[in-house]
Design a protein around this motif. Structure first.
Motif, PDB file in Angstrom:
ATOM      1  N   LEU A  22       3.970   0.087  40.201  1.00  0.00           N
ATOM      2  CA  LEU A  22       2.601   1.108  40.181  1.00  0.00           C
ATOM      3  C   LEU A  22       2.196   0.828  39.092  1.00  0.00           C
ATOM      4  N   ASP A  23       2.884   0.411  37.937  1.00  0.00           N
ATOM      5  CA  ASP A  23       2.241   0.251  36.580  1.00  0.00           C
ATOM      6  C   ASP A  23       1.668  -1.135  36.346  1.00  0.00           C
ATOM      7  N   TRP A  75      -5.717   1.033  42.355  1.00  0.00           N
ATOM      8  CA  TRP A  75      -5.500   2.672  41.819  1.00  0.00           C
ATOM      9  C   TRP A  75      -6.465   3.345  42.222  1.00  0.00           C
ATOM     10  N   TYR A  76      -7.715   2.920  41.722  1.00  0.00           N
ATOM     11  CA  TYR A  76      -8.898   3.834  42.216  1.00  0.00           C
ATOM     12  C   TYR A  76      -8.907   4.114  43.959  1.00  0.00           C
ATOM     13  N   TYR A 117      -6.291   0.825  30.054  1.00  0.00           N
ATOM     14  CA  TYR A 117      -5.582   0.485  31.543  1.00  0.00           C
ATOM     15  C   TYR A 117      -4.905   2.108  32.094  1.00  0.00           C
ATOM     16  N   LYS A 118      -4.247   2.389  31.160  1.00  0.00           N
ATOM     17  CA  LYS A 118      -3.347   3.862  31.585  1.00  0.00           C
ATOM     18  C   LYS A 118      -4.197   4.839  31.423  1.00  0.00           C
ATOM     19  N   ILE A 157      -6.467  -2.615  38.815  1.00  0.00           N
ATOM     20  CA  ILE A 157      -7.162  -1.263  38.785  1.00  0.00           C
ATOM     21  C   ILE A 157      -7.813  -0.685  40.026  1.00  0.00           C
ATOM     22  N   ILE A 197      -6.342   5.451  34.572  1.00  0.00           N
ATOM     23  CA  ILE A 197      -5.664   5.877  35.582  1.00  0.00           C
ATOM     24  C   ILE A 197      -5.546   7.267  35.381  1.00  0.00           C
ATOM     25  N   MET A 254      -0.057  -2.496  39.114  1.00  0.00           N
ATOM     26  CA  MET A 254      -1.083  -2.891  40.166  1.00  0.00           C
ATOM     27  C   MET A 254      -2.417  -3.118  39.465  1.00  0.00           C
ATOM     28  N   LEU A 294      -6.282   4.147  45.831  1.00  0.00           N
ATOM     29  CA  LEU A 294      -5.273   4.969  46.145  1.00  0.00           C
ATOM     30  C   LEU A 294      -5.723   6.399  45.964  1.00  0.00           C
ATOM     31  N   VAL A 295      -6.269   6.751  44.874  1.00  0.00           N
ATOM     32  CA  VAL A 295      -6.917   8.047  44.709  1.00  0.00           C
ATOM     33  C   VAL A 295      -7.776   8.519  45.366  1.00  0.00           C
TER      34      VAL A 295
END
Length: 831
Positions: free
Chosen positions: A197-198, A205-206, A288-289, A202, A292, A200, A208-209
């Motif tokens: 997951l860390d 991540w967008y 990046y983090k 970006i 997220i 992936m 997924l949310v």
């Protein structure tokens, strides 16, 4: 083990398995490349229709006392413009982009449920077409894209106009829910090995949310549409204040969806920027983090902001202060992303290409929209500007600035990937400046008309008002903007015929979608990659050549199967080989019959509707056979010395996660229904000391008791269910008895003069009846699967899914039984 073959032969073998036929066989396509492109192209067609309707609106408002449209025509045009842009363009376009891009970015060959994506597309096309046909026929929705009650009730809207909206949008929302489940499962279960997951990209991540937000945010709108249609068709008074309903319940249900939707639309566009900005700036993404964390914070806060749209409806002051603070607070994670993008630009060497030009347009427009949003978050200002053109201007600055400019940037960035050709940029600069100047001339001027008091949703205004010259400027700007969009469309269209061919990776990017030939083959990767670093920092040119030669996982074909890897959700450790279904017409046929169900409801042909629903269920059952089940029974070689089980022999297949998400969807809808009843008890008139007629019914209690017994039996361990036929048969029989008892009670207690308290309990009982029916159907399905050999000791997926559903039914049925008594106690003051 498999023998090494030449890249050309490997390509031909993979294309023979994964490719889609030509002509009519294209209707059977389930490949994500085709489905994603169809979504985006169809959304752009709807955008053109919605934009044309916007031009009609601006023509009407260009001068005072205009006779271009009469009030009835204007109401339909206004409603359809908003409906198309919100429901038929913005959300479906990013769904299409995600469907097209995600497998490539994640290192997979397709999505988790290709047929579900195809079914979702056809539902979107047919549902949207219902609305457009109604517009052409002159019976389009006319109550605004928000369909506020009581104006949309049968008393004030007696025709089918409102029914078209309620049924058409519910049909379209099937597509949204299937896409949300598809996206979540694909991201969590089908990444390249090692892509934890860390690591992936970006954009994943967008998405997924966003997909998680859709799973929670869309059911309240679906519920509201069902309840309002039930009121219009069957007289159940959920929103009728004369019989204990409350029109504000619609606003709560609508904006529980509507305000998160603003972020559901914005976040994919922000994901596009976070993906392409580092490439154009030639430096890795900064923060990046932190980004997220920002998007997770936005998702969380967005569900506490729905009253932001209801400040003038009489909300208590304490609640207003809470929602006002939350509305202002959401600006913090939004600003975090913007500052991260600025930091990325400052550390890099930006190339001022057309995508970058559109990104700068986004910065300018969206920041203004964000600032006016903070202004509207303040209760005193909002109460002055509410329902004026200032709100219209803010909405367009946020949504057009936050969505269209990033999507245009993404279009120019990824069109080379789709077409295999680079833009020649003859008209792209002129198109950008026409859109940018026309947009600001159109909507910045609306801020001024709003501050001067011009209300929204009016079709004309007096000549002595101070608004006419500002409206004329807005209308001129809108036509300039429209011509800019036409130029951009022509420019992108010409790329496919006259663009410059290239070999690979024209942007020198570091994400996996460029590690394949362009246009992409139907299978994406000849071999699947493994990832040992963050997936936006890969050596794409080296990796692309290696994968094309078959150096990776599943770099071969086997038995004509469409194979891709399944991994663990967090660390992306390979744990199964997912065998996907081949091309089939079933999604198209199922969507057509689903459309028959909605059309029969619209035409009031209530005899046909249940028959169509049964046909839909039967067609879905036709989806279930898997030929691969009959030819496996041992683990399969995946490449690089790795041996894995097929997904249907795995303990955690994608379908199990999909069922968990489906239960979350239905639980959110159920919670919204229970909330609706409690809201009416608190706020609606005529609820004092009522005793709903259903409370005294022993039929309901007996039905719920029998259903809980059936659910408990059906949720016993899978191996026990497999070895004990009596448990399966008993569960199915008890579900049948429970449904019969509850159905008798529903028929016995139905009345056209229901009070809202009875209507709420009636709706809760129908919810229970539907879920009991599905539980019985799953029991019968598992019996059939066991008898035909699909379910064995090492293939328990069907029984695991049935167990999940039964545990949910047991919990919700207990609530169904207790809820009338809770309302009765509340109405009696707790006595």
């Amino acid at each position: 083990m498999t023998q090494k073959i030449s890249p050309i032969r490997l390509h031909r073998e993979l294309e023979a398995v994964w490719g889609t036929g030509k002509g009519w066989r294209r209707l059977a396509a389930v490949n994500h490349n085709i489905i994603g492109a169809r979504f985006m192209l169809t959304a752009l067609v709807f955008f053109g229709i919605g934009g044309f309707l916007g031009m009609l609106i601006r023509t009407q408002l260009a001068t005072s006392e205009s006779r271009f449209l009469d009030a009835a025509e204007y109401a339909q045009v206004f409603t359809m413009h908003g409906t198309i842009m919100m429901f038929l363009f913005a959300i479906p376009f990013f769904e299409g982009l995600a469907i097209y891009l995600l497998p490539k970015l994640l290192g997979a060959r397709d999505l988790a449920f290709p047929r579900l994506s195809a079914y979702g597309y056809w539902c979107y096309l047919f549902g949207g077409s219902m609305l457009i046909i109604a517009l052409v026929a002159g019976v389009a929705p006319n109550g605004g894209w928000f369909m506020y009650t009581p104006l949309s009730s049968s008393t004030y809207s007696p025709g089918i106009n409102a029914d078209v909206w309620l049924l058409g949008i519910t049909f379209v929302e099937i597509s949204a829910m299937t896409a949300a489940i598809e996206i979540v499962v694909t991201i969590l279960k089908m990444r390249a090995p090692g892509m934890s997951l860390d690591r992936m990209p970006i954009f994943a991540w967008y998405m997924l949310v966003v997909a998680g937000m859709m799973v929670i945010g869309f059911p309240p709108l679906i519920l509201g549409s069902i309840l309002l249609e039930a009121e219009r068709a069957f007289g159940l008074p959920f929103f009728d204040p004369t019989r204990g309903g409350d029109p504000l319940l619609w606003q709560h249900l609508f904006w529980l969806f509507g305000h998160p939707e603003v972020y559901i639309i914005f976040l994919p566009a922000a994901g596009v920027i976070s993906t392409i900005l580092p490439v154009l700036a030639r430096t890795p993404l900064t923060g990046y983090k932190i980004i997220i964390a920002g998007i997770l914070s936005m998702a969380f806060l967005s569900f506490g902001l729905w009253v932001h749209h209801m400040y003038t409806t009489g909300i208590p002051h304490v609640a207003l202060s809470f929602f006002s603070a939350a509305s202002a607070l959401v600006a913090v994670p939004t600003a975090t992303q913007i500052f991260a993008w600025i930091a990325t630009l400052s550390q890099g060497r930006p190339s001022f290409t057309i995508p970058m030009l559109h990104i700068f347009g986004f910065f300018f427009v969206f920041v203004i929209g964000g600032l006016t949003g903070v202004m509207l978050a303040m209760v005193p200002f909002d109460q002055q500007a509410h329902d004026t053109h200032f709100v219209v201007a803010h909405l367009h600055y946020v949504l057009v600035g936050g969505f269209l400019f990033p999507m245009l940037a993404g279009a120019y960035y990824w069109v080379p990937h789709i077409s295999g050709r680079q833009p020649i940029q003859h008209m792209s600069h002129a198109a950008f400046w026409m859109i940018f100047i026309g947009f600001n001339l159109t909507f910045f001027t609306m801020h001024l008309t709003g501050l001067l008091g011009m209300p929204r949703r009016v079709d004309t205004y007096p000549a002595e008002s101070p608004w006419e010259w500002l409206n004329l400027m807005s209308s001129i700007g809108s036509f300039i903007m429209a011509m800019g969009f036409v130029l951009a469309a022509i420019d992108l269209f010409l790329v496919f015929f006259f663009g410059r061919p290239f070999r690979r990776n024209p942007w020198n990017a570091s994400t996996l979608e460029w590690a394949m030939p362009t246009p992409p083959p139907s299978y994406n990767f000849a071999a699947l990659p493994s990832v040992d670093t963050r997936a936006d920092r890969l050596d794409i040119n080296r990796l692309g050549s290696s994968l094309a030669a078959g150096d990776g996982y599943l770099g071969f074909t086997r038995n004509g199967w469409m194979e891709t890897l399944g991994v663990s959700a967090v660390h992306a450790r390979p744990n199964q080989i997912i065998i996907l279904p081949r091309q089939t017409y079933l999604p198209l046929i199922t969507a057509l019959v689903t459309g028959l169900f909605f059309v029969s409801l619209l035409a009031k042909l209530y005899v046909i509707a249940p028959l169509a629903l049964l046909a839909v269920i039967g067609l879905f059952l036709k989806w279930t056979p898997n030929e691969a089940v009959q030819t496996t029974g041992s683990e399969l070689y995946a490449g690089k010395g790795l041996v894995l089980p097929p997904h249907f022999e795995s303990g955690d297949p994608p379908s199990l996660m999909a069922m968990r998400l489906t239960l979350l969807v239905t639980a959110t809808l159920f919670t919204s229904l229970l909330f609706g009843g409690l809201f009416l008890w608190v706020s609606a008139p005529g609820w004092e000391n009522l005793a709903p007629s259903s409370v005294s019914s022993l039929w309901t209690l007996l039905a719920c008791a029998v259903a809980i017994a059936a659910a408990v039996l059906g949720s016993l361990p899978a191996k026990a269910m497999l070895r004990t036929p009596f448990l399966r048969l008993a569960s199915m029989a008890l579900y049948g008895i429970a449904m019969a008892l509850l159905l008798v009670d529903l028929v016995r207690t139905y009345g056209t003069e229901f009070h809202a308290s009875d209507a709420v309990i009636y709706a809760v009982n129908i919810y229970g009846l539907i879920h009991m029916g599905i539980g019985g159907l799953l029991s019968a399905f598992c019996i059939w699967r066991i008898q035909t050999g699909y379910v064995t000791e090492n293939r328990l997926v069907d029984l695991l899914i049935m167990g999940l559903w039964n545990r949910y039914v047991a919990a919700t049925t207990a609530i169904v039984a207790a809820y009338p008594y809770l309302l009765s106690l509340l109405q009696g003051g707790g006595s």
